[in-house]
Design a protein around this motif. Structure first.
Motif, short mmCIF file in Angstrom:
data_model
loop_
_atom_site.label_atom_id
_atom_site.label_comp_id
_atom_site.label_asym_id
_atom_site.label_seq_id
_atom_site.Cartn_x
_atom_site.Cartn_y
_atom_site.Cartn_z
N UNK A 94 -11.69 8.78 -25.15
CA UNK A 94 -13.09 8.36 -25.12
C UNK A 94 -14.06 9.54 -25.19
N UNK A 95 -13.50 10.74 -25.34
CA UNK A 95 -14.28 11.98 -25.43
C UNK A 95 -15.01 12.30 -24.13
N UNK A 96 -14.46 11.84 -23.02
CA UNK A 96 -14.96 12.21 -21.69
C UNK A 96 -14.10 13.38 -21.19
N UNK A 97 -14.17 14.48 -21.92
CA UNK A 97 -13.25 15.60 -21.71
C UNK A 97 -13.43 16.26 -20.35
N UNK A 98 -14.67 16.48 -19.94
CA UNK A 98 -14.92 17.14 -18.67
C UNK A 98 -14.37 16.33 -17.50
N UNK A 99 -14.63 15.03 -17.52
CA UNK A 99 -14.12 14.16 -16.46
C UNK A 99 -12.59 14.15 -16.46
N UNK A 100 -12.00 14.09 -17.64
CA UNK A 100 -10.54 14.10 -17.75
C UNK A 100 -9.96 15.37 -17.13
N UNK A 101 -10.56 16.51 -17.46
CA UNK A 101 -10.09 17.78 -16.92
C UNK A 101 -10.24 17.82 -15.40
N UNK A 102 -11.34 17.29 -14.90
CA UNK A 102 -11.59 17.30 -13.46
C UNK A 102 -10.58 16.44 -12.71
N UNK A 103 -10.28 15.27 -13.26
CA UNK A 103 -9.31 14.38 -12.61
C UNK A 103 -7.93 15.02 -12.61
N UNK A 104 -7.52 15.59 -13.74
CA UNK A 104 -6.21 16.22 -13.81
C UNK A 104 -6.10 17.39 -12.83
N UNK A 156 0.83 -1.21 0.00
CA UNK A 156 0.00 0.00 0.00
C UNK A 156 0.86 1.26 0.00
N UNK A 157 2.00 1.21 -0.71
CA UNK A 157 2.92 2.34 -0.78
C UNK A 157 3.00 2.95 -2.18
N UNK A 158 2.42 2.28 -3.17
CA UNK A 158 2.63 2.66 -4.57
C UNK A 158 1.93 3.97 -4.92
N UNK A 159 2.54 4.72 -5.80
CA UNK A 159 1.98 5.97 -6.30
C UNK A 159 1.13 5.68 -7.54
N UNK A 160 -0.17 5.95 -7.51
CA UNK A 160 -1.03 5.64 -8.65
C UNK A 160 -1.13 6.77 -9.69
N UNK A 161 -0.42 7.88 -9.47
CA UNK A 161 -0.65 9.07 -10.29
C UNK A 161 -0.29 8.85 -11.76
N UNK A 162 0.82 8.16 -12.04
CA UNK A 162 1.21 7.96 -13.44
C UNK A 162 0.14 7.18 -14.21
N UNK A 163 -0.34 6.09 -13.61
CA UNK A 163 -1.39 5.33 -14.29
C UNK A 163 -2.68 6.13 -14.35
N UNK A 164 -2.94 6.94 -13.33
CA UNK A 164 -4.14 7.78 -13.34
C UNK A 164 -4.06 8.82 -14.46
N UNK A 165 -2.91 9.44 -14.64
CA UNK A 165 -2.76 10.41 -15.72
C UNK A 165 -2.84 9.73 -17.09
N UNK A 166 -2.40 8.48 -17.16
CA UNK A 166 -2.62 7.69 -18.38
C UNK A 166 -4.12 7.48 -18.58
N UNK A 167 -4.83 7.28 -17.46
CA UNK A 167 -6.29 7.17 -17.52
C UNK A 167 -6.93 8.47 -17.99
N UNK A 168 -6.33 9.60 -17.64
CA UNK A 168 -6.82 10.90 -18.13
C UNK A 168 -6.69 10.97 -19.65
N UNK A 169 -5.54 10.51 -20.17
CA UNK A 169 -5.38 10.44 -21.63
C UNK A 169 -6.45 9.54 -22.24
N UNK A 170 -6.73 8.43 -21.57
CA UNK A 170 -7.75 7.50 -22.05
C UNK A 170 -9.12 8.17 -22.06
N UNK A 171 -9.46 8.90 -21.00
CA UNK A 171 -10.76 9.58 -20.95
C UNK A 171 -10.89 10.59 -22.08
N UNK A 172 -9.83 11.29 -22.40
CA UNK A 172 -9.89 12.23 -23.52
C UNK A 172 -10.07 11.48 -24.83
#
Length: 331
Positions: free
Chosen positions: A287-297, A269-285
């Motif tokens: 998928x044209x989920x732009x608002x959600x992507x912007x909110x997460x970032x 329970x020490x791992x940093x999830x931010x890199x994969x999360x920001x990759x998920x932001x790229x994925x949301x964009x």
């Protein structure tokens, strides 16, 4: 409702993958995750780290999110990451490097985007022994692959109002292979007069990036140089724990964290999830989920800027759970 293939990966992969799923759900995006495993964990069952079923589900869903997968050094199976890129013809490796306030770096206002050719060059793995005391590796550069990666970089620059594309090479020494890449880059640049174009020799590019990173915008590179320079850019913004990645083809996209699987802290329970999360932001964009992507970032940026809940690699002592909850609270 989107259907996305999820490959949790090895080591810390399952932990950071779970965190990203929770945050994307909290952002209001409905995703049906089709989870399937690859890497070390499936070797005993399938005899391969990349079963056909993994590729089949990615081909079906067209979009995948992949956690880190261990690649043995010097022996063992070849990289699963490289195999996925080649088998699915994901010719573009997209690696943004954007500095966040509060990140552990001396550099500010960095906003670079690396386009790495993903299918050929020395990474093609065409190598053999010459007798017992020499090994030979063959570098392949084609006009087709060079053209499509350079065009992808210019199209990105045009779409996102980027000012300049820089082609990176070693054409002063490798006059045929890198010379072809540079020749094609110059030809493609003529079709985009609204985007500034220049080129740099790769060793000079590395020096320039650590001295004047603000002078550069979009970089396009052959495979091996792209791997090295994208990690350098990650270092400028605070490390691989803040760096997203995407592998893109004409129809299929696989989004991934580019850091390793960190087996030494797996399950702690020490791992940093931010890199994969920001990759998920790229994925949301994608998928044209732009608002959600912007909110997460934005939520990630706020947590990093406050500096109170950071994992060990970012200079703090927070757990994976704590930083995940902090980002969800911002949402």
């Amino acid at each position: 409702m989107h259907t996305v293939t999820l490959i949790p990966g090895d080591g810390i992969g399952p932990e950071v993958s779970k965190a990203v799923q929770e945050i994307i759900k909290a952002a209001g995006v409905e995703i049906k995750w089709e989870e399937i495993n690859a890497g070390e964990g499936v070797m005993d069952e399938y005899g391969t780290p990349l079963p056909d079923e993994v590729l089949d589900t990615i081909r079906k869903n067209k979009v995948a999110l992949k956690g880190p997968i261990t690649t043995p050094v010097g022996s063992g199976f070849r990289s699963v990451n490289v195999a996925i890129r080649k088998k699915l013809d994901l010719y573009t490796n997209l690696r943004p490097a954007k500095a966040f306030e509060g990140a552990p770096t001396k550099f500010k206002d960095i906003d670079l985007v690396v386009f790495r050719e993903n299918t050929e060059g020395l990474y093609a793995g065409i190598e053999h022994m010459v007798g017992d005391d020499a090994a030979e590796s063959i570098k392949v550069v084609t006009r087709k692959a060079s053209k499509r990666i350079v065009k992808a970089a210019f199209e990105y620059a045009k779409k996102h109002n980027r000012e300049k594309v820089t082609a990176v090479h070693k054409a002063n020494i490798m006059k045929l292979s890198d010379g072809l890449f540079l020749e094609v880059a110059r030809e493609v640049a003529e079709d985009y007069p609204e985007v500034e174009f220049d080129d740099r020799i790769v060793d000079n590019m590395c020096m320039q990036l650590v001295q004047y990173p603000e002078k550069y915008d979009v970089l396009v590179l052959p495979n091996l140089y792209g791997d090295v320079v994208s990690d350098l850019c990650a270092g400028l913004i605070g490390g691989l724990g803040l760096t997203p990645g995407a592998n893109l083809g004409d129809e299929i996209a696989v989004f991934e964290a580019v850091h390793g699987s960190a087996p030494d802290i797996a399950g702690e329970n020490k791992a940093n999830p931010v890199a994969l999360l920001l990759s998920g932001v790229l994925m949301l964009r994608h998928l044209e989920e732009t608002e959600a992507a912007d909110n997460v970032e934005k939520a990630v940026a706020e947590v990093l800027a406050e500096g109170e809940i950071l994992t060990g690699d970012l200079g703090g002592q927070a757990s994976t759970t704590e930083i995940t909850e902090a980002i969800i609270d911002k949402l």
